[in-house]
Structures are given as C-alpha cells and as structure tokens.
Write a protein that holds these residues in place. Structure first.
Motif, mmCIF file in Angstrom:
data_model
loop_
_atom_site.group_PDB
_atom_site.id
_atom_site.type_symbol
_atom_site.label_atom_id
_atom_site.label_comp_id
_atom_site.label_asym_id
_atom_site.label_seq_id
_atom_site.Cartn_x
_atom_site.Cartn_y
_atom_site.Cartn_z
ATOM 1 N N ALA A 253 0.808 -1.225 0.000
ATOM 2 C CA ALA A 253 0.000 0.000 0.000
ATOM 3 C C ALA A 253 0.840 1.273 0.000
ATOM 4 N N THR A 254 1.902 1.304 0.812
ATOM 5 C CA THR A 254 2.669 2.556 0.872
ATOM 6 C C THR A 254 3.501 2.765 -0.392
ATOM 7 N N ALA A 257 1.123 4.138 -2.756
ATOM 8 C CA ALA A 257 0.843 5.544 -2.423
ATOM 9 C C ALA A 257 1.984 6.443 -2.913
ATOM 10 N N GLU A 291 -6.771 5.639 -7.148
ATOM 11 C CA GLU A 291 -6.631 5.991 -5.717
ATOM 12 C C GLU A 291 -7.567 5.142 -4.856
ATOM 13 N N VAL A 292 -8.762 4.918 -5.376
ATOM 14 C CA VAL A 292 -9.717 4.075 -4.649
ATOM 15 C C VAL A 292 -9.138 2.671 -4.483
ATOM 16 N N GLN A 294 -5.973 1.869 -4.465
ATOM 17 C CA GLN A 294 -4.853 1.904 -3.502
ATOM 18 C C GLN A 294 -5.397 1.819 -2.077
ATOM 19 N N ARG A 295 -6.492 2.547 -1.831
ATOM 20 C CA ARG A 295 -7.053 2.513 -0.462
ATOM 21 C C ARG A 295 -7.640 1.146 -0.145
ATOM 22 N N GLN A 298 -4.829 -0.965 0.842
ATOM 23 C CA GLN A 298 -4.406 -0.639 2.211
ATOM 24 C C GLN A 298 -5.343 -1.283 3.240
ATOM 25 N N ALA A 299 -6.653 -1.157 2.986
ATOM 26 C CA ALA A 299 -7.615 -1.729 3.937
ATOM 27 C C ALA A 299 -7.461 -3.248 3.995
#
Ligand SMILES: Cc1cc2nc3c(=O)[nH]c(=O)nc-3n(C[C@H](O)[C@H](O)[C@H](O)COP(=O)(O)OP(=O)(O)OC[C@H]3O[C@@H](n4cnc5c(N)ncnc54)[C@H](O)[C@@H]3O)c2cc1C
Length: 400
Positions: A253-254, A257, A291-292, A294-295, A298-299
């Motif tokens: 995730a990072t 980002a 971006e969605v 990527q989030r 992350q989740a």
C-alpha cells in the motif's frame, strides 16, 4: 484505520521513521527513484545492507538465535510500509527472505553455522535457480539433472530468468535426482557455489534495457552432496516452504501511495488543452479510480495483518495481496505513461544512472516512467503469475 496498532507499535514506527530520516542518504533515495527494476542498483544495495546490518535490522523475521531482529509480523509490516514510503533501496533478498529461512528449518547444524552469518553480513549474495525453459508455473516438470558421483552430484541443465545471477556468489537450485514416481517426488534442493567450474551466465536484457535476469547453464557442475538441504528426492517440500516466503509478507500500500504521489506531481505539471492535466475530467476520473484501488489495497493489508496477529500465517491471503499489489502497480505505471505523453518515448538509460549529470529529454520526473512501465509487466509473472494466484484463490479461498 490504524489496524489496531498498539502504543508500542506506534513507538516502533516512530523509531523506524527516525532511522530512515537519519540513515537514508540523498543518493540512496535518488537511486530508488531512478531504478525501474525490482532491486536497487547493486552498489547502493550493498551500502544499505551494511547500514541495516550494523543496526541489527538486516533480518527482521529471523529469530534472535540466528542473529535476527525477531520482530513480530506487525513490526515487519510497519517496517516494510515505512521503507516503501521513504523510498529505501530494495535489497537483493533471496538470501535473507528465501534460502535463510529454509536453511533454518531444513538445514543441518553445519549448514546453519556456515550459511546464515554470511547471509546476514552480505558476504554471500544468493540467486534462485528454480525456473527452466519450459518449467515455470509447472515447476515440477524441471529437467536439470543431478547424478551422484562419489561425494558429489554432477549437475547438467539450465536455469532461466535467474535474477541477479551476475552478482550472486551462490545459487539455491532445484534439480532432478530421480525420474521415478510423480515428477514432484524426484526433486532435490541443493546449494551451488557460483564459482564452480561449468557454470556460464548469459544475460537477458529487459525491454527497458536493464540487466536483471539471466540464463544460467550448468555443464558437469560438481556439487558436494553435503550441500543438499533436506532429504534426497524431497526437495519439493523444501521448495514449497520457500515459496511461502517469496509470495508472502509484502507491504504494497505505501509503495503504491508513493507511486501515486509521483503520478499526481506529473499530472500537475503536464498541460493539456491549455490547462493542467490533473484538472482534465477524464484523467482526473482515472486518477480517482486508481486511488480508490490503492485505499482498498491498504484496507485489505490492514485486515490481513490483524488476522495474522490473531491467527498466524496468512496462507492464501498472500495470493490476494500479490495479485492486487502487482496489478495496481501496473495500473499506476500505465497512467504515468499516459500522463507523460511523448516524454515517455525517449530511450535514455544514462539519465537513470544514480549521480549522473545528463540533461534529460523532458522533465526529470518523467525519466523513469517508461522503464518502470515496461519492467512492471513482469510483476504479474514472477513469484507466481496472476493466473496461477487466481487458481490458488479459487481453490483455497472460494473452495471451487
Ligand atoms: C522479471 C522476472 C524475474 C524472475 N526471477 C526468477 C528467479 O530469480 N528465479 C527463478 O527461478 N525464476 C524467476 N522468474 C521466473 C518466474 O518464476 C516464471 O516466469 C513464472 O513462474 C512463470 O513461468 P513461465 O515464464 O515458464 O510461464 P508459463 O508457466 O509457461 O506461463 C505462461 C502463461 O500461462 C499461464 N498459466 C500457466 N499455468 C497456468 C494454469 N495452471 N492456469 C492458468 N494459467 C496458467 C501463466 O499465467 C502465463 O500467463 C522470473 C521471471 C521474471 C519475469
């Protein structure tokens, strides 16, 4: 979502951030930014390895008895995430992440004593000799033959896509020691010194012009039988154990980002139809969609981390992360090419050498865009292709 981080984890994260702030030099960060391959440029990687070794952080997952940092899965995740965010050089990790854990589990005492300290110190660099022409996803069909002669195996065959073979001092290798029974039953796992006579390394250049992978030819290579790890003909068990480490444990995730941040900067600088590309509705919609994703990555990572904390190893969840992470990386690299437009086209490898003083064609930020795009095509192939990962998910997650 703070993924249930304890106060101790938060303090650890602050320590890691402070360490990166202090120890990551500008040229290391520049090299990470310019590299289009999986691993950092060798010289930079060696320096970073030394810094981590001196700090006692070079082997995060290894137990303390073997000189490891003995971190919890959460600490390792925090470290990997912060490394991705800070742009730390990615080290050649075949020794630390793959053969090290294998030697700890299946090696004899002599092998542990000899190999493990050399992996930690960086004295040995390892490469992985699994794939062969015709044996990739179907690894058990491998043909490289090892026949016993006195105290040695005599090895003949060829390995392909061997990352970093040109730097490696040793290769862990799957060889066929029997042709009886099922293909999986005749494989052994051996450790080869790359200086042994009979080894030839032929480079394979990627579309981006990088030399990361090779074909390795083995002609009558004598390997002491004592270099076998685990029982003869039971190398498949060892090989599968190692693959868990190859596929698992990544923090995507990072890194995603950080890639998105660079993409956004390019889109802010580029012009289209008189305005900024980032204000163009069609492009902004694409940027929002990635971006969605990527989030979502992350989740998912945070959910998997909290599962690991409660229930242990991730199992097939590592396949989910491998597919999501590598495909999202590819998506970002595609949008970067689109955003960069004709500046993506010039072939300028000299402008990607750390410390160069070449005047780039186009804005400096666009230099690594096309090579990254091209090299990221491989991310859905190596360490198990997306199709193979989806088969695993269908079988083990969905029970199909
Ligand atoms: C950049 C890079 C670095 C690599 N580094 C190394 C290394 O250091 N050491 C090493 O040993 N190997 C390495 N590899 C090899 C890698 O592991 C193999 O490329 C991978 O396992 C796929 O094997 P293959 O290339 O033979 O393709 P194949 O297995 O022939 O696959 C061809 C296509 O068929 C699909 N496919 C295959 N089987 C199935 C199935 N059962 N169901 C559905 N679809 C299927 C695949 O997804 C793929 O799209 C590397 C590869 C790359 C690209």
């Amino acid at each position: 979502m703070e993924m249930g981080m304890t106060a101790a984890d938060a303090a650890f994260r602050n320590d890691v951030r402070a360490f990166f702030d202090e120890k990551l030099t500008d040229d290391m960060r520049e090299a990470s930014n310019l590299t289009s391959g999986v691993f950092a440029e060798m010289e930079i990687g060696r320096r970073w390895h030394k810094v981590l070794y001196q700090q006692g952080w070079i082997a995060p997952s290894w137990p303390a008895e073997h000189g490891g940092a003995d971190w919890t899965p959460m600490q390792r995740y925090i470290y990997d995430s912060e490394a991705g965010a800070a742009g730390a050089p990615r080290l050649f990790s075949m020794g630390l992440r793959m053969v090290g854990p294998v030697v700890m589990k299946f090696g004899d005492d002599e092998q542990k004593e000899f190999y493990l300290p050399r992996i930690r110190s960086g004295e040995d660099v390892w490469c992985q000799g699994y794939s062969e022409p015709g044996s990739g996803s179907d690894l058990a069909s491998l043909q490289t033959r090892a026949i016993v002669d006195g105290d040695d195996y005599v090895v003949n065959g060829t390995k392909i896509w061997t990352t970093g073979a040109q730097y490696a001092s040793r290769m862990f290798c799957l060889v066929r020691t029997s042709t009886e029974g099922k293909p999986q039953e005749g494989i052994s796992f051996i450790l080869i010194d790359m200086d042994t006579p009979g080894i030839t390394i032929e480079p394979i250049l990627t579309l981006a012009g990088d030399h990361e992978v090779n074909q390795v030819f083995l002609d009558d290579v004598r390997v002491p039988i004592k270099n076998r790890v685990g029982p003869e003909n039971d190398g498949w068990t060892v090989a599968k154990y190692l693959l868990e480490f190859e596929r698992g444990g990544a923090a995507y995730a990072t890194t995603l980002a950080a890639g998105l941040e660079k993409l956004r900067a390019i889109a802010e600088a580029e012009r289209t139809g008189g305005g900024r590309l980032i204000d163009d509705n069609a492009f902004a919609a694409k940027l929002a969609a990635v971006e969605v994703r990527q989030r979502a990555v992350q989740a998912t990572e945070h959910r998997i981390m909290s599962d690991i904390a409660q229930r242990g190893p991730p199992g097939p969840a590592s396949s989910i992360m491998k597919v999501l992470g590598s495909e999202t990386n590819q998506w970002i690299s595609e949008l970067a090419v689109e955003a960069t437009q004709y500046y993506a086209a010039p072939y300028q490898p000299e402008a990607r050498v750390p410390g160069n003083n070449v005047e780039p064609i186009g804005p400096a930020a666009t230099v690594p865009v096309m090579p990254k795009y091209l090299n990221f095509r491989a991310a859905t192939i190596y360490a198990g292709s997306s199709e193979v990962q989806r088969n695993i998910m269908a079988k083990l997650v969905l029970g199909l």
